[in-house]
Design an enzyme around this catalytic site. Structure first.
Site, PDB file in Angstrom:
ATOM      1  N   SER B 136       0.783  -1.325   0.004  1.00  0.00           N
ATOM      2  CA  SER B 136       0.136   0.185   0.090  1.00  0.00           C
ATOM      3  C   SER B 136       0.679   1.179   0.065  1.00  0.00           C
ATOM      4  O   SER B 136       0.370   2.283  -0.113  1.00  0.00           O
ATOM      5  CB  SER B 136      -0.964   0.212   1.102  1.00  0.00           C
ATOM      6  OG  SER B 136      -1.917  -0.953   0.848  1.00  0.00           O
ATOM      7  N   VAL B 137       2.041   1.062   0.218  1.00  0.00           N
ATOM      8  CA  VAL B 137       2.906   2.559  -0.097  1.00  0.00           C
ATOM      9  C   VAL B 137       2.814   2.873  -1.629  1.00  0.00           C
ATOM     10  O   VAL B 137       2.797   3.928  -1.806  1.00  0.00           O
ATOM     11  CB  VAL B 137       4.293   2.034   0.183  1.00  0.00           C
ATOM     12  CG1 VAL B 137       5.384   3.136  -0.239  1.00  0.00           C
ATOM     13  CG2 VAL B 137       4.490   1.800   1.645  1.00  0.00           C
TER      14      VAL B 137
END
Lengths: 419, 419
Positions: B136-137
Site C-alpha cells: 500500500s505504499v
C-alpha cells in the site's frame, strides 16, 4: 525447427500488423478485441505476438538479470544508411536490406561494423530500452556460459550428465555426456515440431511457463520434472537433432556446477562485465527455474554488445569476458556430417556447436537463432555483427533464411569493399 | 486495515524465519518442501512471504517502471550507527532502534537525515539492487501522481469520477468525486479485512493478479471489471474508510487524464527525474493493468529517494519533481473528524490526505504505509526520512505501530539533539 509453415495470416505484411497501428493493448483498459492475454493463449497468435514478444514480462513471471550499478559500456556510432544494400534471395528475387527487414517482420535491427554501431532501427512494439524475447537465441547464451564454466574446470564436457544432475539417471539423459547436450546430438523421443500440437515442445511450454496449464493436465508443470521424464530414442552422439530440452539440461548442469541461478550466472559473468545498458530477464516456470532454452529477453543493443563480445574473441568493455578459446571452439563449428541428415536446406554445409549455428560459409559466419526470426549473425571476416529481434508469423527460420542470409552476405561484402 | 491479527506463527522471530537460513527457494530446483509458488498460494503464507515479498516478479507478471538511461542520483552518506537509539513502546517496553527492526521483521531500512543516508541495513531476502513489494505504499505514489496531474490542470479534484471513467456510472463511484477517492471518503460496500476470506479485498486480489483464480470462479478477473462492480453503501464524503479500490479508481483517473499507463507515468514524472538507481515494477492483472493500490516494487534506496523528494517539498536531484504545493497540501493533512471513527488506536488524532497518512504529531510527520510493515516516514521537523521494507507476519500496521512509531519519534529527537 526443421518444420516451419506459416499460418494463414502470412498474407498480412509487417506494416499491416504493426501493433501500434492496430491498437493492440492501448487504452485503459484496452478494448476486449484489442486485448492480449496469457490465459487465453492469444499472445501466441499472429499478429498478437508482434506485441507480445516485446512485452513478455507483462504476461508471465520473470527473473531479472542485473546489469550492475556501473555505467553502460560505450557503443560508438558511425551512422551509415545500409538500407539500399542489394542482394538476391535464395529464390531469385532482388532484395534490399531495408526491404528484407519488412519482409521478415523485424522489430529491431542493429548492425555493427568494426565495433561501431552503423545502423539501428526499431519497428513494431520495440523500443531501445525495452527487452524483446530472444527465444532460442537464449541457447547461445547458455552454451557460452557452459563454455566459461568448462574453461574454469567446473564442467567436464566428457563427463556424464548425471555427474551434475543425478536425478536424470532414469531419463534419456541417463547415459548422455555433457558435450552431447551442448551439440544436441542426444537421441531423444522428444520432438520439436511447432505445427504439431502433440509435439514434445508443447509439453515443454507448459512446463516452462510459456503456455497455460489446463485443469486436469497430468504432464510436468516445471522444467526439471519435464526433463526427468524424457525418453531415449536411438543413440547418443550419432546425429544432430535440434531439441530444446538439451539446452535446458545444459542450463541445469551450469547451475549445479556454479551453484548459481542461471540469471545470476549470466549477470555476474556477462551482463555486468559487458556493461549492459538494461537489465535482461528470463521467464521462469512455476518454481522459479529460468528457461535456459528460450526464456531470455534483452534489449537490442545489449544483444548487439554480446554479439560484438563474441566477434572480439570474448573481449569487450576493456575486459576478457569469455575466454578466447571458448569462442574459437564455437567458430570452428561442430561435425558437419552429423548436421547434414537434419535436412536444413537453407543451411547447406552448416554445423551446430555448443548451442551456436555455424555456417562454414566463405566468411566463417556463425549465428544464434530464435524461432520468430530473432538472431545474432557474426561475420568474422567482414568484422560485422548483426543483432536482430523479430516477430515473424512463421515459427522457424526456414521462413527467414532465404531472404536474410543472402542480405547479410551482401552487406558483409559491401562493408568489406568500403561501401 | 483496522483489523490485524497475527497468524499463529508469530512466535517465530525474524531470525528464525530468515528465508536464507531456512533454505527457501535454494537449490536447482529447490526441494519441494522449500519451494514457494504462486499457484499453490504458498507465497502468501508466513514465513514464505518473507522470501516472496523480495521476489514477487518471479511469481506474477509485471511491467517495468524505467529509470531512464542517465546515472543514478547522488545519495550522499554520513554513516551513523543509530541502532542504540532508545525508545519505549506503546505498551511500555524499553526498545532500541536495532531491536525494533528485528521485532517488526524488517527486510531493509534506510534513514536519511538532512538528505544524507545515515543508516542502511538489509535483512531477509532483500539486497540493495533488488525490488521489494511496497504494497500500500504504492497508494502514496498514485496520490502523488494524481497531485501532479491536478497541478497541471489535467485532473479536477472536484469533478465527478465519471468525467474520467464514465464506465463507472452504474458502480458505487457513479456519484463520487475525484477527491473522495483521493481521501478515501467514499461510501462502499467493499470491505478490506485481511483475516476474513469473504472480505472484498480477496476478490480484489483475484482481479489484480495477486491471488490464483480457481476454475469456475465467477468474479471479476481484472481490476477494471472489479471496480465497475463495486456497490455503494452509505454516503460519499462523510467518513474515511481505508479501501484499496479508491486507489485503483484514482489510478484509472490518472491514466485517462494523462493518456499514459501508470508505469510510464511514474517513470516519466518521478523515476527518471529522481535519478532512481534501479527500474521499479508493478504487478499487473490479466490484461496488463498495474495495481495502483498495491502493486509497486522498488529498491529500498529508491523509495528512500522518493521520501526525500517529498520531504524536500518535491525538489530532488536538482529538479522540482513534484510541485511544492502538492506536498504541502498532503502534509497539512485531511479531515481529522472524518478519520476518527475508523478507530485506529495507534494513530490518535491522525488524518488521511491524498493517499498519505498524516500523524499531526508534534513534528508534523506523515507516512506511506504497506500492510506487512512497508513504509515511508517523513519527519519534516527533524529533517528525517525513514524508508522501510518488511515482511511482518501480521497483515496490518497495528502490529508495527506500537513499536515503530515511538522508535521513529525517539530517533528524530536524538537526531535533532545532534545525537
Amino acid at each position: 525447427m526443421s518444420v516451419a509453415t506459416a499460418p494463414s495470416q502470412t498474407a498480412l505484411t509487417a506494416a499491416e500488423t504493426d501493433p501500434q497501428t492496430l491498437g493492440w493493448m492501448q487504452g485503459f483498459p484496452p478494448p476486449p478485441d484489442k486485448t492480449i492475454t496469457f490465459h487465453s493463449g492469444s499472445f501466441r497468435s499472429f499478429p498478437e505476438l508482434r506485441w507480445a514478444w516485446s512485452n513478455i514480462r507483462q504476461l508471465v513471471p520473470t527473473v531479472n538479470v542485473w546489469r550492475g550499478a556501473g555505467p553502460a559500456s560505450a557503443l560508438p556510432r558511425a551512422e551509415h544508411d545500409i538500407g539500399a544494400s542489394a542482394s538476391v534471395t535464395m529464390d531469385g528475387r532482388p532484395m534490399t536490406f531495408a526491404r528484407m527487414l519488412e519482409e521478415t517482420y523485424v522489430d529491431g535491427i542493429a548492425v555493427l561494423h568494426r565495433g561501431k554501431l552503423i545502423y539501428e532501427r526499431y519497428f513494431g512494439a520495440l523500443k531501445p530500452h525495452k527487452p524483446h524475447i530472444a527465444m532460442s537465441v537464449t541457447k547461445s547464451f547458455t552454451g557460452t556460459l557452459a563454455g566459461i564454466l568448462i574453461a574454469e574446470g567446473k564442467i567436464d564436457p566428457q563427463a556424464p550428465v548425471t555427474d551434475y544432475v543425478p536425478e536424470l539417471k532414469a531419463s534419456a539423459f541417463g547415459d548422455a555426456r555433457v558435450h552431447e547436450t551442448m551439440d544436441m546430438t542426444t537421441g531423444l523421443e522428444y520432438t520439436e515440431i511447432y505445427t504439431d500440437k502433440n509435439s514434445g515442445v508443447f509439453g515443454l511450454r507448459r512446463a516452462n511457463g510459456m503456455a497455460p496449464i489446463e485443469p486436469g493436465y497430468e504432464g510436468a508443470t516445471n522444467i526439471f520434472d519435464f526433463l526427468c521424464a524424457q525418453k531415449k530414442q536411438g543413440e547418443h552422439g550419432k546425429a544432430f537433432a535440434y531439441k530444446t530440452v538439451n539446452s535446458d539440461v545444459l542450463a541445469f548442469i551450469c547451475r549445479r556446477a556454479s551453484g548459481m541461478t542461471l540469471s545470476d550466472l549470466l549477470s555476474e559473468r556477462i551482463w555486468i562485465p559487458m556493461g549492459a545498458e538494461e537489465d535482461a530477464h528470463y521467464h521462469v516456470d512455476r518454481i522459479g527455474t529460468e528457461s535456459g532454452g528460450g526464456g531470455l529477453s534483452t534489449t537490442l543493443r545489449d544483444v548487439a554488445r554480446f554479439g560484438e563480445t563474441i566477434r572480439n574473441h570474448g573481449r569487450f568493455n576493456g575486459r576478457q569476458i569469455v575466454p578466447s578459446h571458448v569462442i574459437e571452439d564455437i567458430a570452428r563449428g561442430g561435425d558437419r556430417e552429423k548436421f547434414k541428415p537434419a535436412g536444413y536446406t537453407t543451411l547447406p554445409g552448416a554445423s551446430y556447436r555448443n548451442q551456436w549455428w555455424v555456417t562454414h560459409n566463405a566468411h566463417g559466419a556463425f549465428m544464434a537463432r530464435g524461432v520468430h526470426g530473432q538472431g545474432i549473425y557474426i561475420d568474422p571476416m567482414a568484422e560485422m555483427v548483426i543483432a536482430r529481434y523479430a516477430s515473424h508469423p512463421a515459427a522457424g527460420n526456414a521462413a527467414n533464411d532465404p531472404v536474410t542470409l543472402p542480405a547479410y552476405m551482401a552487406l558483409a561484402k559491401d562493408l568489406m569493399a568500403g561501401g
